[in-house]
Design an enzyme around this catalytic site. Structure first.
Site, PDB file in Angstrom:
ATOM      1  N   VAL A   1      -8.517   4.265  -5.996  1.00 40.18           N
ATOM      2  CA  VAL A   1      -9.160   5.411  -5.357  1.00 40.18           C
ATOM      3  C   VAL A   1     -10.659   5.177  -5.365  1.00 40.18           C
ATOM      4  O   VAL A   1     -11.219   4.618  -6.303  1.00 40.18           O
ATOM      5  CB  VAL A   1      -8.775   6.745  -6.041  1.00 40.18           C
ATOM      6  CG1 VAL A   1      -7.310   7.057  -5.820  1.00 40.18           C
ATOM      7  CG2 VAL A   1      -9.124   6.766  -7.509  1.00 40.18           C
TER       8      VAL A   1
ATOM      9  N   SER B   1     -16.526  -3.977  -8.974  1.00 40.43           N
ATOM     10  CA  SER B   1     -17.565  -3.256  -8.238  1.00 40.43           C
ATOM     11  C   SER B   1     -18.933  -3.459  -8.878  1.00 40.43           C
ATOM     12  O   SER B   1     -19.040  -3.733 -10.082  1.00 40.43           O
ATOM     13  CB  SER B   1     -17.225  -1.761  -8.253  1.00 40.43           C
ATOM     14  OG  SER B   1     -18.328  -0.997  -7.825  1.00 40.43           O
TER      15      SER B   1
ATOM     16  N   ASP C   1       0.883  -1.166   0.000  1.00 38.48           N
ATOM     17  CA  ASP C   1       0.000   0.000   0.000  1.00 38.48           C
ATOM     18  C   ASP C   1       0.923   1.218   0.000  1.00 38.48           C
ATOM     19  O   ASP C   1       2.091   1.126   0.378  1.00 38.48           O
ATOM     20  CB  ASP C   1      -0.896   0.014   1.255  1.00 38.48           C
ATOM     21  CG  ASP C   1      -2.155   0.860   1.080  1.00 38.48           C
ATOM     22  OD1 ASP C   1      -3.264   0.286   1.061  1.00 38.48           O
ATOM     23  OD2 ASP C   1      -2.034   2.100   0.949  1.00 38.48           O
TER      24      ASP C   1
ATOM     25  N   TYR D   1     -15.465   5.493 -12.881  1.00 34.70           N
ATOM     26  CA  TYR D   1     -14.988   4.522 -11.884  1.00 34.70           C
ATOM     27  C   TYR D   1     -15.419   3.104 -12.301  1.00 34.70           C
ATOM     28  O   TYR D   1     -14.616   2.167 -12.304  1.00 34.70           O
ATOM     29  CB  TYR D   1     -15.572   4.918 -10.525  1.00 34.70           C
ATOM     30  CG  TYR D   1     -15.403   3.914  -9.423  1.00 34.70           C
ATOM     31  CD1 TYR D   1     -14.242   3.880  -8.651  1.00 34.70           C
ATOM     32  CD2 TYR D   1     -16.428   3.007  -9.108  1.00 34.70           C
ATOM     33  CE1 TYR D   1     -14.095   2.954  -7.626  1.00 34.70           C
ATOM     34  CE2 TYR D   1     -16.294   2.096  -8.088  1.00 34.70           C
ATOM     35  CZ  TYR D   1     -15.130   2.071  -7.347  1.00 34.70           C
ATOM     36  OH  TYR D   1     -14.995   1.158  -6.324  1.00 34.70           O
TER      37      TYR D   1
HETATM   38  N1  LIG Z   1     -15.723  -0.380  -0.035  1.00 32.91           N
HETATM   39  C1  LIG Z   1     -16.661  -0.695  -0.920  1.00 32.91           C
HETATM   40  O1  LIG Z   1     -17.862  -0.646  -0.655  1.00 32.91           O
HETATM   41  C2  LIG Z   1     -16.248  -1.161  -2.302  1.00 32.91           C
HETATM   42  C3  LIG Z   1     -17.250  -1.481  -3.213  1.00 32.91           C
HETATM   43  C4  LIG Z   1     -16.888  -1.911  -4.482  1.00 32.91           C
HETATM   44  C5  LIG Z   1     -15.554  -2.025  -4.820  1.00 32.91           C
HETATM   45  N2  LIG Z   1     -14.593  -1.678  -3.915  1.00 32.91           N
HETATM   46  C6  LIG Z   1     -13.187  -1.752  -4.337  1.00 32.91           C
HETATM   47  O2  LIG Z   1     -12.452  -2.470  -3.366  1.00 32.91           O
HETATM   48  C7  LIG Z   1     -11.129  -1.943  -3.292  1.00 32.91           C
HETATM   49  C8  LIG Z   1     -10.794  -1.617  -1.848  1.00 32.91           C
HETATM   50  O3  LIG Z   1     -11.752  -0.689  -1.362  1.00 32.91           O
HETATM   51  P1  LIG Z   1     -11.683  -0.112   0.121  1.00 32.91           P
HETATM   52  O4  LIG Z   1     -13.078   0.164   0.534  1.00 32.91           O
HETATM   53  O5  LIG Z   1     -10.817  -0.956   0.965  1.00 32.91           O
HETATM   54  O6  LIG Z   1     -10.987   1.285  -0.165  1.00 32.91           O
HETATM   55  P2  LIG Z   1      -9.889   2.021   0.742  1.00 32.91           P
HETATM   56  O7  LIG Z   1      -9.804   3.414   0.216  1.00 32.91           O
HETATM   57  O8  LIG Z   1     -10.166   1.832   2.180  1.00 32.91           O
HETATM   58  O9  LIG Z   1      -8.569   1.225   0.364  1.00 32.91           O
HETATM   59  C9  LIG Z   1      -7.892   1.438  -0.851  1.00 32.91           C
HETATM   60  C10 LIG Z   1      -6.412   1.364  -0.552  1.00 32.91           C
HETATM   61  O10 LIG Z   1      -5.704   1.636  -1.769  1.00 32.91           O
HETATM   62  C11 LIG Z   1      -4.573   2.388  -1.417  1.00 32.91           C
HETATM   63  N3  LIG Z   1      -4.096   3.201  -2.525  1.00 32.91           N
HETATM   64  C12 LIG Z   1      -4.728   4.262  -3.095  1.00 32.91           C
HETATM   65  N4  LIG Z   1      -3.928   4.823  -4.009  1.00 32.91           N
HETATM   66  C13 LIG Z   1      -2.780   4.106  -4.027  1.00 32.91           C
HETATM   67  C14 LIG Z   1      -1.573   4.226  -4.745  1.00 32.91           C
HETATM   68  N5  LIG Z   1      -1.380   5.222  -5.632  1.00 32.91           N
HETATM   69  N6  LIG Z   1      -0.603   3.323  -4.524  1.00 32.91           N
HETATM   70  C15 LIG Z   1      -0.776   2.323  -3.607  1.00 32.91           C
HETATM   71  N7  LIG Z   1      -1.895   2.181  -2.877  1.00 32.91           N
HETATM   72  C16 LIG Z   1      -2.895   3.067  -3.079  1.00 32.91           C
HETATM   73  C17 LIG Z   1      -5.029   3.309  -0.292  1.00 32.91           C
HETATM   74  O11 LIG Z   1      -3.943   3.789   0.478  1.00 32.91           O
HETATM   75  C18 LIG Z   1      -5.971   2.412   0.475  1.00 32.91           C
HETATM   76  O12 LIG Z   1      -5.353   1.819   1.588  1.00 32.91           O
HETATM   77  C19 LIG Z   1     -11.078  -0.734  -4.216  1.00 32.91           C
HETATM   78  O13 LIG Z   1     -10.482  -1.119  -5.446  1.00 32.91           O
HETATM   79  C20 LIG Z   1     -12.541  -0.393  -4.439  1.00 32.91           C
HETATM   80  O14 LIG Z   1     -12.760   0.203  -5.701  1.00 32.91           O
HETATM   81  C21 LIG Z   1     -14.902  -1.240  -2.669  1.00 32.91           C
END
Ligand SMILES: NC(=O)c1ccc[n+]([C@@H]2O[C@H](COP(=O)([O-])OP(=O)(O)OC[C@H]3O[C@@H](n4cnc5c(N)ncnc54)[C@H](O)[C@@H]3O)[C@@H](O)[C@H]2O)c1
Length: 273
Positions: free
Chosen positions: A77, A114, A37, A139
């Site tokens: 993101v 997603s 990360d 997205y």
């Molecule tokens: N949370 C939800 O409801 C949901 C729903 C559908 C899909 N998702 C997908 O699941 C994945 C995780 O989601 P989440 O809720 O844990 O989000 P989150 O924002 O909590 O975690 C995303 C992580 O990616 C890291 N990150 C961002 N930019 C980065 C970079 N340039 N280099 C390295 N790391 C980077 C961030 O530091 C963060 O820890 C994402 O791809 C999101 O699109 C989440």
């Protein structure tokens, strides 16, 4: 076949919400977890190692793929972001993670896609992953890009993958919509566990929801994969009601959120310039 006892799994975006839940849910069974990360993880377990790096750092990606059998790609993101970040992380970063994995001979990718990959379908249609994508936002378009790249990797290189169309990942459901779309932390870990350990998922796209009574989708791939979610958002209905959230109408869906993507379908896109 990825073996929990012996094979190393790399989790990108490991410091995030889903990543943290996966670490807790997977670490007893999956003995070699490599976490990456841009933010550090502070509470490493004995069977976890971490690489703090930006996804844009291709040499770092290539080096962290060494000795890795499977990648769980979560980094991205979410929520508030600029258009530039969306392109840099969710498109270019996605490409670099997948390419570094392919070149290193990684055998399987589990990808956090997603529900916004099919968000423009009307809520009245019980969508399954067999239908063509209908993303509701840029997205969602980049999530479809990831799924499409993985189809190409399977067809050209026989690399196996599972793309998880995650609904609303939270500790608990938060509103009326998430009574249908919730994915609990325990079910998320179970879904990733079966996606990693299935002998041959081919190139699979699967819905990432809990066993919610109000599901608006159906998914034969749950049985194929052996995904048996235990949590049901309906168990949180009384708490939501006590918080003043109207969850009483049996199905207000059609007027409150006429499409699967909910508010994403109506939100203006980030300005292009
Ligand atoms: N949370 C939800 O409801 C949901 C729903 C559908 C899909 N998702 C997908 O699941 C994945 C995780 O989601 P989440 O809720 O844990 O989000 P989150 O924002 O909590 O975690 C995303 C992580 O990616 C890291 N990150 C961002 N930019 C980065 C970079 N340039 N280099 C390295 N790391 C980077 C961030 O530091 C963060 O820890 C994402 O791809 C999101 O699109 C989440």
């Amino acid at each position: 076949m990825i073996a929990p006892e012996t094979d190393r799994v790399l989790i990108t975006g490991a410091a995030g919400a889903v990543g943290t839940a996966l670490r807790l849910g997977l670490r007893d069974r999956w003995r070699h977890l490599r976490l990456t990360d841009v933010r550090p993880v502070s509470d490493l377990a004995a069977n976890e190692e971490q690489v703090v790096a930006d996804i844009a750092d291709r040499p770092a990606l290539e080096s962290m793929m060494r000795g890795v059998k499977a990648v769980v790609h979560l980094a991205g993101v979410v929520g508030t972001y600029t258009l530039e970040d969306l392109f840099r992380v969710n498109a270019r970063g996605l490409f670099d993670v997948f390419e570094a994995a392919r070149i290193a001979g990684v055998e399987r990718i589990v990808f956090a896609s997603s529900n916004h990959a099919f968000g423009c379908y009307p809520i009245t249609e019980k969508v399954s992953p067999a239908l063509p994508p209908r993303p509701d936002s840029l997205y969602g378009v980049f999530k479809v890009l990831g799924e499409t790249m993985l189809q190409q990797y399977f067809d050209r290189y026989r690399m196996r993958s599972v793309s998880l169309r995650i609904g609303t990942f939270r500790a608990q459901p938060v509103d009326q919509r998430s009574l249908a779309t919730w994915l609990s932390p325990a079910d998320a870990a179970h879904l990733v566990d079966v996606s990693l350990s299935h002998p041959d998922p081919g190139c699979m796209v699967v819905n990432g929801y809990s066993n919610n009574s109000r599901l608006k989708t159906f998914d034969p791939n749950w049985a194929t994969l052996g995904y048996r979610p235990k949590d049901n958002a309906e168990d949180h209905r009384e708490r939501l009601r006590a918080e003043g959230i109207d969850v009483d109408a049996p199905d207000r869906g059609e007027w409150e959120w006429p499409e699967h993507g909910g508010s994403f379908v109506r939100l203006p896109e980030r300005p292009v310039r």
